[in-house]
Design an enzyme around this catalytic site. Structure first.
Site, mmCIF file in Angstrom:
data_model
loop_
_atom_site.group_PDB
_atom_site.id
_atom_site.type_symbol
_atom_site.label_atom_id
_atom_site.label_comp_id
_atom_site.label_asym_id
_atom_site.label_seq_id
_atom_site.Cartn_x
_atom_site.Cartn_y
_atom_site.Cartn_z
ATOM 1 N N ASP A 73 0.796 -1.225 0.000
ATOM 2 C CA ASP A 73 0.000 0.000 0.000
ATOM 3 C C ASP A 73 0.830 1.278 0.000
ATOM 4 O O ASP A 73 0.379 2.304 -0.529
ATOM 5 C CB ASP A 73 -0.944 0.003 1.203
ATOM 6 N N ASN A 76 -10.968 0.228 -0.116
ATOM 7 C CA ASN A 76 -11.947 -0.253 0.859
ATOM 8 C C ASN A 76 -11.454 -0.189 2.292
ATOM 9 O O ASN A 76 -12.233 0.027 3.229
ATOM 10 C CB ASN A 76 -12.331 -1.702 0.532
ATOM 11 N N TYR A 77 -10.151 -0.365 2.516
ATOM 12 C CA TYR A 77 -9.619 -0.470 3.878
ATOM 13 C C TYR A 77 -9.222 0.892 4.426
ATOM 14 O O TYR A 77 -8.691 1.735 3.715
ATOM 15 C CB TYR A 77 -8.394 -1.388 3.915
ATOM 16 N N ASP A 127 18.348 6.881 17.871
ATOM 17 C CA ASP A 127 19.548 7.641 18.263
ATOM 18 C C ASP A 127 19.499 7.845 19.767
ATOM 19 O O ASP A 127 19.288 8.959 20.248
ATOM 20 C CB ASP A 127 19.587 9.005 17.555
ATOM 21 N N HIS A 172 -6.433 -11.944 9.352
ATOM 22 C CA HIS A 172 -7.847 -11.567 9.369
ATOM 23 C C HIS A 172 -8.682 -12.654 8.695
ATOM 24 O O HIS A 172 -8.671 -12.794 7.478
ATOM 25 C CB HIS A 172 -8.060 -10.226 8.665
#
EC number: 1.4.3.-
Length: 728
Positions: free
Chosen positions: A371, A458-459, A527, A678
């Site tokens: 994505d 959609n997500y 750091d 999922h």
């Protein structure tokens, strides 16, 4: 005659589209930005044939709250890490337009962002000093090739020009995604197929779906697959797929390469009960009374010079990014003993998201999304909704990005910053009555949250960076939105053969939610009290007592192993082989001699179960471990590689880490992957309740003692008393 009319209708639609695009391209820009900036509140890649769904409910219920508009034409950089301003983006555009390489050629700019100065220059810079030279990192497509350039804004010169030598292509532009979804409408065969499946072309909604990489047939041209849905009677077209219809399109020419239709026997799922909008509900349930946190004195944080966040004992630089979403830099926390601001993180960001679906059939096998690298995680961030995405007293930050032609545009209200109090406890202790001491000491926990939400089709992903006063940073990802579903002839599980795999769960009549994973990989340039750190694996091992030594037979001991090279720090989490993972500064010690550090604290997560030789997993090999540690290299920031689209997997975090470079007492980067499996369920239909997972960066011997020991408790007189309005 019917085919001829259909063809005429198709060409009419296509002509109207071209007319609309031409009109939009010639609209005057908002006057506040002097015709040099597009104001793109609706600059979205997802194509629908309807501009808006009609409803009988009042119009105000349908529209989201308008985002706050800010003028950006006068923005100037104040910090070496500040993003490119509107003025600077326009300067880059003009330099590109007049450069000999781009003259009289069609080109597209896939990325225009700040080329950050060398780390040592940023660390040396002090407020009030001149900024290091401002430069832009540009990724462009020209003549079928990818080019990486550095544009010096001061000199007006292109000081670096490289041609992409790895497989893969740059992140798609929004223009790529928008235009390709209309491309199938130029095909009479496609239009005929849609109508034969019972869908009116006016009800069509299509999505651009990246196709991964599965062999030589997909090489040497940018390709994408388009799948479509029916918008009829619902805004939730995702629940009405035209199953099995897939169109392969050339991204550069918009040519339809191939049409596959293997779902003619699968009905379009019904629209009933799919619309999730409040305006579409016949009734509503008020389960709880309205709640809000009030701050009569205002919030405790400030945003200086647009990007420098100061809150409690924290200070950090914050900016939106078209690929990562948000970037947190120069995070420092104040030592309660010395008052010194101490370094924790130089730079943190969402590096990549890998979302493979677990259906090997023809219309689904390629759905293995990256994505960030394919779509741009920040490009998909929509304006946040005040009072619902973020509470009162939230501060909103816009993203200023470049369109494919270089023109700046604004992503309004892309990031919010707010204080959060959920009744949590910072620390407490009550003394038992048997001691004779009446002690009850409790301190409330208030945190600062930086939030963005990306709607990748959609997500919906909600990413929070949560800062606590005790020095802890919690990074949390929430998943919501709408499932990507497939159509099926089955309306009930009693119709399904026991031997048949659905590759998911039957959610409603003719709708299957396909099993899938989400992996979110974070880049964390630690750091801790300075750049040179070491990674220590603290393994908890069972030890045994000697005979007669103790009534106890066994106990746990901590065995510390400093990672010498990268392969020592490739970590797979194991419940029955527990460890802590410390990033320490070996040259800085506490009063009693412990090296100062921070530790990565995993919470619930998931491991990738795909075969390492599976083509999607070769590209997503950065998910083979939950933790990696690499030496700092400014070119190694994106876990899937710089060019992810159709890449083969030869430029990933795994490839870099397997070089096995030295990492002890070096400037190191920690990579952590948060995972979700999922398996959809009916409660995910038609829209999913948010599910979240997180991990922590926690001080370990960083402070001399509890850093929030001296904070006061709440008392009644400190808190506001809210009264109902007399008119209520």
């Amino acid at each position: 005659m019917e085919a001829r009319n259909l063809l005429r209708y198709t060409f009419f639609l296509f002509f109207i589209l071209l007319l609309v695009l031409f009109t939009l391209s010639n609209l005057p820009s908002p006057p506040s930005d002097k015709a040099e900036m597009l104001n793109c509140a609706a600059y979205s890649p997802w194509c629908t044939s309807k501009n808006r769904i009609q409803s009988k409910k009042p119009d105000f219920l349908q529209k989201p709250t308008n985002p706050t508009r800010r003028r950006h034409s006068a923005d100037v950089p104040h910090h070496p890490l500040d993003p490119l301003t509107v003025t600077e983006l326009n300067t880059v555009r003009k330099i590109i337009q007049t450069h000999d390489f781009f003259k009289n050629k069609a080109y597209a700019l896939h990325s225009v962002v700040l080329e950050e100065p060398e780390k040592k220059l940023v660390l040396r810079w002090k407020k009030g000093e001149p900024l290091p030279p401002r430069k832009a990192a540009v990724v462009a497509r020209v003549g079928g090739a990818s080019h990486v350039l550095t544009v010096d804004l001061g000199s007006g010169e292109v000081t670096r020009h490289e041609t992409g030598h790895m497989s893969g292509y740059p992140t798609m532009t929004v223009e790529d995604m928008t235009s390709v979804t209309w491309a199938p409408l130029a095909s009479a065969d496609f239009n005929r197929t849609v109508v034969e499946r019972g869908v009116d072309l006016a009800d069509l909604a299509c999505l651009p779906i990246s196709l991964g990489w599965f062999g030589k047939s997909e090489e040497n041209r940018r390709l994408i697959k388009v799948q479509c849905y029916s918008l009829k009677d619902t805004a939730n077209f995702y629940m009405r797929p035209i199953e099995g219809l897939t169109v392969l399109v050339d991204l550069d020419t918009k040519e339809v390469v191939h049409i596959t239709d293997k779902g003619k026997n699968i009905p379009i799922p019904n629209a009933a009960n799919t619309d999730y909008r409040f305006a579409a509900q016949n009734s509503y349930q008020r389960l709880v009374n309205p709640i809000s946190i009030e701050q009569p004195k205002g919030p405790s944080f400030t945003i200086q010079d647009d990007h420098l966040v100061k809150w409690a004992n924290w200070e950090f630089h914050l900016k939106p990014d078209p690929r990562a979403g948000v970037i947190v830099s120069r995070a420092m926390v104040r030592d309660p003993g010395t008052g010194e601001m101490r370094n924790v993180i130089y730079k943190g960001l969402t590096s990549e998201l890998f979302v493979p679906y677990m259906d090997p059939t023809d219309a689904w096998y390629f759905k293995t999304y990256m994505d960030a690298g394919e779509y741009g995680f920040g490009l998909q961030a929509m304006p946040l909704d005040p009072l619902n995405d973020c509470p009162r007293n939230a501060y909103y930050m816009d993203g200023v990005f470049a369109a494919a032609d270089g023109t700046p545009y604004v992503r309004s209200n892309m990031v919010c910053v707010f204080e959060s109090y959920a009744g949590d406890i910072g620390w407490r202790h009550s003394e038992s009555p048997i001691t004779g001491m009446e002690i009850r000491e409790v301190r409330p926990k208030v945190t600062l949250v930086v939030r963005m939400a990306a709607s990748v089709a959609n997500y919906d992903y909600i990413v929070d960076w949560e800062f606590q006063t005790d020095g802890l940073i919690r990074i949390k990802v929430g998943l919501s939105g709408i499932l990507m579903v497939k159509g099926t002839p089955y309306a009930n599980m009693n119709q399904v053969n026991d031997q048949e795999s659905l590759y998911g769960t039957l959610l409603s009549e003719n709708v299957i939610g396909v099993i899938h994973d989400h992996f979110i990989t974070f880049y964390l340039d630690m750091d801790v009290d300075g750049p040179d750190n070491s990674f220590v694996k603290v393994n908890l091992q069972r030890a045994y007592t000697s005979p007669g030594e103790s009534p106890r037979m066994s106990y746990l001991k901590a065995v510390r192993n400093v990672a010498k090279t990268e392969k020592d720090a490739q970590i797979k989490l194991k419940l029955y082989d527990p460890s802590e993972f410390h990033v320490i500064n070996p040259t800085k010690k506490t009063r009693v001699g412990n090296p100062v550090g921070y530790k990565v604290v995993p919470a619930g997560t998931a491991a990738n179960l795909l075969d390492n030789n599976d083509p999607p997993q070769k590209r997503g090999a950065f998910t083979n471990n939950q933790i990696w540690v690499t030496p700092y290299n400014e070119t190694e920031q994106w876990a899937g590689g710089l060019f992810v689209y159709q890449s083969h997997g030869e430029d990933t975090l795994e490839v870099w880490s397997n070089r096995d470079r030295e990492i002890e007492d070096k400037d190191i980067v920690v990579w952590y992957t948060l995972g979700f499996h999922h398996v959809p369920c009916q409660e995910d239909f038609p829209i999913m309740p948010t599910v979240s997972a997180s991990f922590d960066l926690k001080p370990v011997n960083f402070f001399e003692s509890n850093p929030i020991l001296k904070i006061p408790p709440n008392v009644e007189s400190d808190l506001p008393i809210c009264k109902a309005d007399a008119s209520a």
